[in-house]
Scaffold this active site. Sequence first.
Site, PDB file in Angstrom:
ATOM      1  N   LYS A   1     -46.020  38.993  11.134  1.00 40.27           N
ATOM      2  CA  LYS A   1     -44.893  37.778  12.114  1.00 40.27           C
ATOM      3  C   LYS A   1     -44.444  38.696  13.036  1.00 40.27           C
ATOM      4  O   LYS A   1     -44.572  40.033  12.765  1.00 40.27           O
ATOM      5  CB  LYS A   1     -44.414  36.899  11.028  1.00 40.27           C
ATOM      6  CG  LYS A   1     -43.029  37.937  10.560  1.00 40.27           C
ATOM      7  CD  LYS A   1     -42.471  37.125   9.440  1.00 40.27           C
ATOM      8  CE  LYS A   1     -41.146  37.763   8.087  1.00 40.27           C
ATOM      9  NZ  LYS A   1     -40.045  38.642  10.176  1.00 40.27           N
TER      10      LYS A   1
ATOM     11  N   GLY B   1     -31.295  36.837   7.273  1.00 40.78           N
ATOM     12  CA  GLY B   1     -32.378  37.059   8.769  1.00 40.78           C
ATOM     13  C   GLY B   1     -33.622  36.179   8.162  1.00 40.78           C
ATOM     14  O   GLY B   1     -33.751  34.929   8.578  1.00 40.78           O
ATOM     15  N   CYS B   2     -34.468  36.647   7.983  1.00 38.14           N
ATOM     16  CA  CYS B   2     -36.197  36.148   7.988  1.00 38.14           C
ATOM     17  C   CYS B   2     -36.136  35.424   6.636  1.00 38.14           C
ATOM     18  O   CYS B   2     -36.468  34.232   6.859  1.00 38.14           O
ATOM     19  CB  CYS B   2     -37.261  37.319   7.465  1.00 38.14           C
ATOM     20  SG  CYS B   2     -37.251  38.286   9.571  1.00 38.14           S
ATOM     21  N   VAL B   3     -35.275  35.703   5.201  1.00 34.47           N
ATOM     22  CA  VAL B   3     -35.191  34.748   3.953  1.00 34.47           C
ATOM     23  C   VAL B   3     -34.963  33.687   4.729  1.00 34.47           C
ATOM     24  O   VAL B   3     -34.726  32.422   4.396  1.00 34.47           O
ATOM     25  CB  VAL B   3     -34.609  35.324   3.518  1.00 34.47           C
ATOM     26  CG1 VAL B   3     -34.378  33.969   1.599  1.00 34.47           C
ATOM     27  CG2 VAL B   3     -35.640  36.320   2.335  1.00 34.47           C
TER      28      VAL B   3
ATOM     29  N   ALA C   1     -36.935  31.217   6.753  1.00 32.56           N
ATOM     30  CA  ALA C   1     -38.107  30.646   6.447  1.00 32.56           C
ATOM     31  C   ALA C   1     -37.689  29.312   5.034  1.00 32.56           C
ATOM     32  O   ALA C   1     -38.483  28.417   5.254  1.00 32.56           O
ATOM     33  CB  ALA C   1     -38.494  31.433   5.145  1.00 32.56           C
TER      34      ALA C   1
END
Length: 225
Positions: A130, A162-164, A167
């Site tokens: 990603k 961030g990414c968590v 998501a």
Amino acid sequence: METSDKTARQIWAEVKANPARARFGYGRKAVLVNIDFQCAYTKVGEFKTAYETDPRQIEHVNALARRFRALNWPVVWTHVAYADSGEDAGVWGTRTDTPDSLQNIRHGSRRAQFDERCEIERGHDFVYCKRMPSPFFETPLQSLLVWHQVDTVIITGGSTSGCVRAAAVDSLSRGYRTIVPEQCVADKHESYHFANLTDLMLKYADVVDVSEPLAWLDEQAKVAA
């Protein structure tokens, strides 16, 4: 705006201890999405960008993944990596250009490699590269979830802020029940970590002890037997 002298950790403890909080709960079938367990973010002492919150994080994630495979449910691992030119990192990835910058996580580099502690079962698990925070952005993840007819997304990895978080927001926005096992996510600083656990719990996901999804998966295995 409400103000407080409490730390992010203290506020999270209060939110977590509330027995009356509403839950999204589990559905009928889940996917496990493990975000960016790569050396750039897990090898503390080797890379400045790495962090650790729970030393057993990867152990817990491996335990979840084994149960998913036993049910023949999808297990997804994501990582970030970019071309040598960095041109596919976009504005987000090219804001800085230092050895620690996103755009300099190159394909095939040590920073892009998965941590060797991760039990990735090639041939069963799905590995997606990603380029932006959310694993849903420009990856095959949504199509995989449609194919498997899942209604629940269990998210692990980093970073919590961030990414968590990205998501979880995208997961809920797509109509999925979203679960974040607390011991399975990590961040660089406790302030970001606990503040975002609080926000996730209040808005986008059930943030739970890892023992809960493990027990739920064990129950699904009994039903399927």
